[in-house]
Design an enzyme around this catalytic site. Structure first.
Site, PDB file in Angstrom:
ATOM      1  N   TYR A 155       0.849  -1.198   0.000  1.00 60.72           N
ATOM      2  CA  TYR A 155       0.000   0.000   0.000  1.00 60.72           C
ATOM      3  C   TYR A 155       0.882   1.244   0.000  1.00 60.72           C
ATOM      4  CZ  TYR A 155      -2.833   3.773   1.871  1.00 60.72           C
ATOM      5  OH  TYR A 155      -3.447   4.991   2.065  1.00 60.72           O
TER       6      TYR A 155
HETATM    7  O1  LIG Z   1      -1.987   7.116   8.006  1.00 62.53           O
HETATM    8  C1  LIG Z   1      -2.207   6.520   6.982  1.00 62.53           C
HETATM    9  O2  LIG Z   1      -1.739   6.943   5.957  1.00 62.53           O
HETATM   10  C2  LIG Z   1      -3.000   5.269   6.968  1.00 62.53           C
HETATM   11  O3  LIG Z   1      -3.807   5.218   8.140  1.00 62.53           O
HETATM   12  C3  LIG Z   1      -4.528   4.048   8.318  1.00 62.53           C
HETATM   13  O4  LIG Z   1      -3.638   2.972   8.555  1.00 62.53           O
HETATM   14  P1  LIG Z   1      -3.292   2.635  10.057  1.00 62.53           P
HETATM   15  O5  LIG Z   1      -2.637   3.789  10.743  1.00 62.53           O
HETATM   16  O6  LIG Z   1      -2.567   1.352  10.051  1.00 62.53           O
HETATM   17  O7  LIG Z   1      -4.762   2.532  10.713  1.00 62.53           O
HETATM   18  P2  LIG Z   1      -5.521   1.296  11.397  1.00 62.53           P
HETATM   19  O8  LIG Z   1      -5.628   0.178  10.477  1.00 62.53           O
HETATM   20  O9  LIG Z   1      -6.767   1.861  11.936  1.00 62.53           O
HETATM   21  O10 LIG Z   1      -4.550   0.891  12.590  1.00 62.53           O
HETATM   22  C4  LIG Z   1      -4.288   1.788  13.647  1.00 62.53           C
HETATM   23  C5  LIG Z   1      -3.432   1.123  14.679  1.00 62.53           C
HETATM   24  O11 LIG Z   1      -4.160   0.063  15.285  1.00 62.53           O
HETATM   25  C6  LIG Z   1      -3.415  -1.146  15.232  1.00 62.53           C
HETATM   26  N1  LIG Z   1      -4.349  -2.278  15.074  1.00 62.53           N
HETATM   27  C7  LIG Z   1      -5.052  -2.433  13.935  1.00 62.53           C
HETATM   28  C8  LIG Z   1      -5.931  -3.473  13.800  1.00 62.53           C
HETATM   29  C9  LIG Z   1      -6.076  -4.375  14.842  1.00 62.53           C
HETATM   30  O12 LIG Z   1      -6.878  -5.349  14.772  1.00 62.53           O
HETATM   31  N2  LIG Z   1      -5.376  -4.204  15.967  1.00 62.53           N
HETATM   32  C10 LIG Z   1      -4.505  -3.164  16.131  1.00 62.53           C
HETATM   33  O13 LIG Z   1      -3.867  -3.034  17.180  1.00 62.53           O
HETATM   34  C11 LIG Z   1      -2.469  -0.999  14.078  1.00 62.53           C
HETATM   35  O14 LIG Z   1      -1.335  -1.798  14.293  1.00 62.53           O
HETATM   36  C12 LIG Z   1      -2.160   0.485  14.137  1.00 62.53           C
HETATM   37  O15 LIG Z   1      -1.114   0.719  15.016  1.00 62.53           O
HETATM   38  C13 LIG Z   1      -5.378   3.740   7.097  1.00 62.53           C
HETATM   39  O16 LIG Z   1      -5.985   2.473   7.202  1.00 62.53           O
HETATM   40  C14 LIG Z   1      -4.606   3.834   5.816  1.00 62.53           C
HETATM   41  O17 LIG Z   1      -5.487   3.684   4.725  1.00 62.53           O
HETATM   42  C15 LIG Z   1      -3.925   5.169   5.787  1.00 62.53           C
HETATM   43  O18 LIG Z   1      -3.253   5.402   4.634  1.00 62.53           O
END
Ligand SMILES: O=C(O)[C@H]1O[C@H](OP(=O)(O)OP(=O)(O)OC[C@H]2O[C@@H](n3ccc(=O)[nH]c3=O)[C@H](O)[C@@H]2O)[C@H](O)[C@@H](O)[C@@H]1O
Length: 430
Positions: free
Chosen positions: A242
């Site tokens: 991504y």
């Molecule tokens: O900042 C960005 O550019 C990105 O932000 C998000 O990605 P992410 O920060 O990984 O968001 P989440 O999927 O909501 O995860 C947030 C946090 O929760 C954690 N997480 C996620 C899922 C889960 O089941 N458990 C968990 O602890 C992840 O490791 C991460 O640290 C978006 O999903 C992306 O599309 C975007 O581009």
């Protein structure tokens, strides 16, 4: 059958050896002629089959991505009416991904201040398309028309530019999600690479050329350890496909800026959240599970270090989108030819206040008044990064970007929306 076959066998295998040469020569010619005819027929049949198969696969691929529901007088009328300006010096904006989370909010904000807005969305089923349809109902109530179609449908894009001379494109359509890239890598190439190029090809040919503002991502910083992340930091160590496609987008837009004079602004969004958000994101799926009494998986880094994100509230992101659109400057080309240098800009749009994931869960528990059942799991090597933290001084300097919503306030608004949207009956959210 066997009687009919007999003469031919006789001819091919003569019983009189003395006559073999003569007859075989003649036979050779006849045989050759019939072999070459057969060969030509075989070729013809192969070509026919191949063209049928490729046509068939073209049709099935196209019907998967291209909707034929666009076009016609009524459709054009809807597009024009949606693009009408209602303020002096207003702009007309094509918003791609308008049925998406950020796309919906940006479309509404533009329309509310009197700009013309036409949406485009392919309504894919990466997450519940019903939520997208409901967002579009909201847009419809503001007379924003969302065209159903795919970014890769260049004929549709050209048609849209024929009907409306868009001044700007707010390109928010993308295959989002960091971890899903391991499951369905090609969807990222389809939307974030091929779709982007199709859009840029159309924009470069448009006359006048629009200015383009588009969604990059904080994920381009990948394994960068320097905090806070500045636009000039390394972005050549993506941790997910991504992120790699978003980084590629930054390079691709640069070439279109350089060769064709398209004004380009890339916005690196930092974990955007809020009402009408994306169900695949952690804060959203955690809310659902907590309310339903199901466990949530909380990732942790090595040595049990908490992960952290610079969670950014949707209203702040919308302000950043509009601010960057208003300062984007004009494209300089026309008819595919550059007439002078055009702006090429990249901005972080974050909150500058990272919060750990367990803290985010804690806030949700308090807002929902339900204790979460947590499964602690070491962060799998599936594209995640341990933390994000934006330096936003460039955006502040260029267009006064100043986020004002902390995570607690933003999640309160999200939870209120969640409960009103999904309902809350007998202690269970639907
Ligand atoms: O900042 C960005 O550019 C990105 O932000 C998000 O990605 P992410 O920060 O990984 O968001 P989440 O999927 O909501 O995860 C947030 C946090 O929760 C954690 N997480 C996620 C899922 C889960 O089941 N458990 C968990 O602890 C992840 O490791 C991460 O640290 C978006 O999903 C992306 O599309 C975007 O581009």
């Amino acid at each position: 059958m066997s009687r009919k076959m007999q003469p031919m066998e006789d001819e091919l295998f003569p019983s009189t050896p003395g006559k073999f040469k003569d007859r075989s020569n003649r036979q050779f010619h006849r045989c050759f002629t019939s072999t070459s005819t057969m060969f030509l027929w075989a070729l013809f049949l192969i070509a026919l089959t191949a063209s049928y198969l490729s046509f068939h696969s073209f049709i099935s691929t196209s019907s998967k991505y291209f909707s034929t529901t666009w076009g016609g007088i009524q459709w054009e009328r809807q597009v024009r009416s949606s693009a009408e300006l209602r303020r002096p010096n207003g702009v007309s904006v094509l918003v791609t991904g308008a049925a998406g989370f950020v796309g919906t909010h940006v479309s509404l904000a533009l329309k509310k201040r009197g700009d013309g807005v036409v949406g485009l969305d392919n309504f894919n089923n990466y997450y519940d398309p019903l939520l997208k349809r409901d967002r579009v109902k909201l847009l419809d109530s503001y007379n924003i028309f969302v065209v159903e179609g795919d970014l890769n449908d260049q004929r549709l894009l050209e048609k849209l530019f024929d009907v409306v001379a868009f001044t700007h494109v707010m390109h928010l359509a993308a295959q989002a999600g960091v971890r899903y890239a391991m499951e369905n890598p090609m969807s990222y190439i389809h939307s974030n690479i091929a779709g982007l190029v199709t859009l840029l090809e159309t924009c470069k040919n448009a006359d006048p050329q629009p200015s383009i503002i588009w969604a990059s991502s904080s994920s381009v910083y990948g394994l960068n350890e320097k905090v806070p992340f500045s636009e000039s930091d390394r972005t050549d160590q993506p941790a997910s496909l991504y992120a790699a496609t978003k980084k590629a987008g930054e390079e691709i837009t640069h070439t279109y800026n350089h060769i064709y004079g398209l004004s380009m602004t890339g916005l690196r969004f930092f974990t955007v959240y809020g009402p009408w958000g994306r169900p695949d994101m952690a804060y959203f799926s955690f809310t659902k599970n907590i309310l339903q009494g199901k466990p949530i998986t909380v990732y942790r880094g090595k040595d049990r270090v908490d992960l952290a994100r610079d969670f950014t509230y949707i209203d702040d992101i919308v302000k950043g989108c509009l601010g960057s659109l208003d300062t984007s400057g004009k494209s300089t080309g026309s008819g595919g030819k550059k007439r002078g240098p055009a702006p090429y800009r990249i901005f972080n749009l974050g909150n500058t206040a990272p919060v750990s994931v367990p803290m985010m869960v804690n806030i949700l528990e308090r807002q929902l008044k339900v204790k979460a059942k947590k499964n602690w799991v070491e962060m799998p090597g599936n594209g995640d990064v341990p933390f994000t933290h934006a330096n936003i001084s460039s955006a502040r300097k260029e267009f006064g970007y100043k986020p004002t919503t902390d995570l607690q306030t933003g999640l309160r608004k999200f939870v209120r929306w969640y409960l009103s949207y999904y309902g809350y009956h007998q202690g269970k959210a639907l």
